[in-house]
Motif scaffolding. Sequence first.
Motif, PDB file in Angstrom:
ATOM      1  N   HIS A 208       0.817  -1.218   0.000  1.00 31.67           N
ATOM      2  CA  HIS A 208       0.000   0.000   0.000  1.00 31.67           C
ATOM      3  C   HIS A 208       0.850   1.267   0.000  1.00 31.67           C
ATOM      4  O   HIS A 208       0.343   2.351  -0.314  1.00 31.67           O
ATOM      5  CB  HIS A 208      -0.937  -0.007   1.215  1.00 31.67           C
ATOM      6  CG  HIS A 208      -1.903  -1.153   1.201  1.00 31.67           C
ATOM      7  ND1 HIS A 208      -2.648  -1.512   2.306  1.00 31.67           N
ATOM      8  CD2 HIS A 208      -2.232  -2.032   0.218  1.00 31.67           C
ATOM      9  CE1 HIS A 208      -3.402  -2.555   1.995  1.00 31.67           C
ATOM     10  NE2 HIS A 208      -3.162  -2.893   0.742  1.00 31.67           N
TER      11      HIS A 208
ATOM     12  N   TRP B 146      -1.915   4.642 -11.374  1.00 29.36           N
ATOM     13  CA  TRP B 146      -3.102   3.818 -11.653  1.00 29.36           C
ATOM     14  C   TRP B 146      -4.208   4.746 -12.104  1.00 29.36           C
ATOM     15  O   TRP B 146      -4.748   5.535 -11.333  1.00 29.36           O
ATOM     16  CB  TRP B 146      -3.526   3.045 -10.400  1.00 29.36           C
ATOM     17  CG  TRP B 146      -4.511   1.954 -10.696  1.00 29.36           C
ATOM     18  CD1 TRP B 146      -5.875   2.051 -10.694  1.00 29.36           C
ATOM     19  CD2 TRP B 146      -4.203   0.601 -11.041  1.00 29.36           C
ATOM     20  NE1 TRP B 146      -6.437   0.848 -11.021  1.00 29.36           N
ATOM     21  CE2 TRP B 146      -5.432  -0.061 -11.243  1.00 29.36           C
ATOM     22  CE3 TRP B 146      -3.008  -0.103 -11.207  1.00 29.36           C
ATOM     23  CZ2 TRP B 146      -5.499  -1.413 -11.598  1.00 29.36           C
ATOM     24  CZ3 TRP B 146      -3.075  -1.441 -11.552  1.00 29.36           C
ATOM     25  CH2 TRP B 146      -4.302  -2.088 -11.745  1.00 29.36           C
TER      26      TRP B 146
ATOM     27  N   GLU C 217     -10.322   4.502 -12.020  1.00 22.77           N
ATOM     28  CA  GLU C 217     -10.923   4.874 -10.748  1.00 22.77           C
ATOM     29  C   GLU C 217     -11.564   3.651 -10.091  1.00 22.77           C
ATOM     30  O   GLU C 217     -11.934   2.686 -10.756  1.00 22.77           O
ATOM     31  CB  GLU C 217     -11.985   5.955 -10.949  1.00 22.77           C
ATOM     32  CG  GLU C 217     -11.418   7.287 -11.451  1.00 22.77           C
ATOM     33  CD  GLU C 217     -12.492   8.352 -11.563  1.00 22.77           C
ATOM     34  OE1 GLU C 217     -13.644   8.056 -11.202  1.00 22.77           O
ATOM     35  OE2 GLU C 217     -12.164   9.463 -12.005  1.00 22.77           O
ATOM     36  N   ALA C 218     -11.670   3.712  -8.762  1.00 23.21           N
ATOM     37  CA  ALA C 218     -12.348   2.646  -8.021  1.00 23.21           C
ATOM     38  C   ALA C 218     -13.853   2.884  -8.118  1.00 23.21           C
ATOM     39  O   ALA C 218     -14.404   3.754  -7.456  1.00 23.21           O
ATOM     40  CB  ALA C 218     -11.898   2.645  -6.569  1.00 23.21           C
TER      41      ALA C 218
ATOM     42  N   VAL D  92      -8.848   4.491  -0.073  1.00 20.19           N
ATOM     43  CA  VAL D  92      -8.744   3.526  -1.170  1.00 20.19           C
ATOM     44  C   VAL D  92      -7.268   3.302  -1.462  1.00 20.19           C
ATOM     45  O   VAL D  92      -6.500   4.259  -1.544  1.00 20.19           O
ATOM     46  CB  VAL D  92      -9.483   4.043  -2.416  1.00 20.19           C
ATOM     47  CG1 VAL D  92      -9.233   3.153  -3.613  1.00 20.19           C
ATOM     48  CG2 VAL D  92     -10.986   4.142  -2.132  1.00 20.19           C
ATOM     49  N   VAL D  93      -6.872   2.042  -1.590  1.00 20.80           N
ATOM     50  CA  VAL D  93      -5.468   1.697  -1.804  1.00 20.80           C
ATOM     51  C   VAL D  93      -5.335   0.834  -3.053  1.00 20.80           C
ATOM     52  O   VAL D  93      -6.277   0.141  -3.464  1.00 20.80           O
ATOM     53  CB  VAL D  93      -4.880   0.950  -0.593  1.00 20.80           C
ATOM     54  CG1 VAL D  93      -4.804   1.866   0.622  1.00 20.80           C
ATOM     55  CG2 VAL D  93      -5.683  -0.310  -0.270  1.00 20.80           C
ATOM     56  N   LEU D  94      -4.160   0.877  -3.654  1.00 16.61           N
ATOM     57  CA  LEU D  94      -3.817  -0.030  -4.747  1.00 16.61           C
ATOM     58  C   LEU D  94      -3.224  -1.284  -4.120  1.00 16.61           C
ATOM     59  O   LEU D  94      -2.243  -1.211  -3.379  1.00 16.61           O
ATOM     60  CB  LEU D  94      -2.808   0.627  -5.694  1.00 16.61           C
ATOM     61  CG  LEU D  94      -2.304  -0.233  -6.856  1.00 16.61           C
ATOM     62  CD1 LEU D  94      -3.459  -0.721  -7.727  1.00 16.61           C
ATOM     63  CD2 LEU D  94      -1.300   0.559  -7.698  1.00 16.61           C
TER      64      LEU D  94
ATOM     65  N   ARG E 180      -5.856  -7.553  -3.679  1.00 16.42           N
ATOM     66  CA  ARG E 180      -7.307  -7.757  -3.662  1.00 16.42           C
ATOM     67  C   ARG E 180      -7.743  -9.225  -3.602  1.00 16.42           C
ATOM     68  O   ARG E 180      -8.949  -9.496  -3.622  1.00 16.42           O
ATOM     69  CB  ARG E 180      -7.990  -7.104  -4.883  1.00 16.42           C
ATOM     70  CG  ARG E 180      -7.738  -5.624  -5.012  1.00 16.42           C
ATOM     71  CD  ARG E 180      -8.815  -4.862  -5.717  1.00 16.42           C
ATOM     72  NE  ARG E 180      -9.382  -5.544  -6.862  1.00 16.42           N
ATOM     73  CZ  ARG E 180     -10.454  -5.101  -7.526  1.00 16.42           C
ATOM     74  NH1 ARG E 180     -11.047  -3.984  -7.135  1.00 16.42           N
ATOM     75  NH2 ARG E 180     -10.922  -5.758  -8.545  1.00 16.42           N
TER      76      ARG E 180
ATOM     77  N   LEU F  25      -7.667  -0.962  -7.263  1.00  9.08           N
ATOM     78  CA  LEU F  25      -8.024  -0.089  -6.141  1.00  9.08           C
ATOM     79  C   LEU F  25      -9.121  -0.733  -5.304  1.00  9.08           C
ATOM     80  O   LEU F  25     -10.043  -1.344  -5.832  1.00  9.08           O
ATOM     81  CB  LEU F  25      -8.476   1.266  -6.670  1.00  9.08           C
ATOM     82  CG  LEU F  25      -7.449   2.046  -7.479  1.00  9.08           C
ATOM     83  CD1 LEU F  25      -8.077   3.310  -8.071  1.00  9.08           C
ATOM     84  CD2 LEU F  25      -6.230   2.403  -6.643  1.00  9.08           C
TER      85      LEU F  25
END
Length: 307
Positions: A109, A115, A118-119, A169-171, A174, A198
């Motif tokens: 993170h 990136w 968008e999330a 919100v993080v990259l 997942r 994200l």
Amino acid sequence: MDLSRLGTPLGPMIRIGGGYANRMYRLDTDQGSFAVKELNVLDRRSAYDAEAVFRFERAAFEAGIPMPEPISASDDMLVHRWAEGEKIPEAPVPPAYAFEIGEILARLHALDVPWTEEAVEEPVARDWPELAERATATGQPWAAELTAQVETFLAIAHFVDTCERPGPVVLTHRDIQPWNLLAREGRPVLLDWELSGLLDLSGELGSTALSLAKGPGFDDIRPAIFRTVLDGYEAAGGALPPPGPSWFVYLIGGRLSHVRWNILRCLAGVEQSTGPELALSHDIARNGVRGLPDLLDRLPHLQALLA
């Protein structure tokens, strides 16, 4: 597949069993061993940005995250250096392993990787009555169970759609689950990065910590292991988001979407050339029809893990 750049094959590619979404092969050449993943392009559940994920993977690998070396990526195929290690059973992991996963997440993170996407949370499908009718009409073996749980599945969809995500919100990866992990000398190796993107931090932490703290169901959850993942995250500089149902909405929503996708494959009744075999889709559909209502009922107990 044109894999000539990987060297001269020492034998045919070997299909690796399993695969809940794609198909995996091992290729041994005079330049080493490679994991070749054939991505499902027929009915993928969501868009896949191969270039962005590959860039994130390379950054993580170069930062020392324990993972297979990413070699190449395209819309229908991923290639990594083959990683040796022991498979992780779906059972509570040792405390040191859990702690290191938390540390790895904090390091991920903290990476500064561009990136552009968008999330965006897609609206959750609400077609469970229609799916139950089609399942009954086509004689699916789990049709009666789905019909009996239609209202529960609509309630799950409502929860996923309306649950507030507090951020940040993080990259991130997942999809840190036991089947996407190896142990090398007792330490983690992260596999299967194609779902990277994200995500609300609470959803990533809750899904990861819970998956490492339990067995195949939800009857054996070890709160100490759950907490140890979070301790590792904080020890590596990560800050925990506030407690609440958002910690588990990503897990529940992901399972709901995965079960629905497999139900649709079962309703089609055709053995596809990519993705899971039809028999596996039936297993996932049946287990999901039985397991998701139980998971929703357990939500208050799961939130107690955050105390």
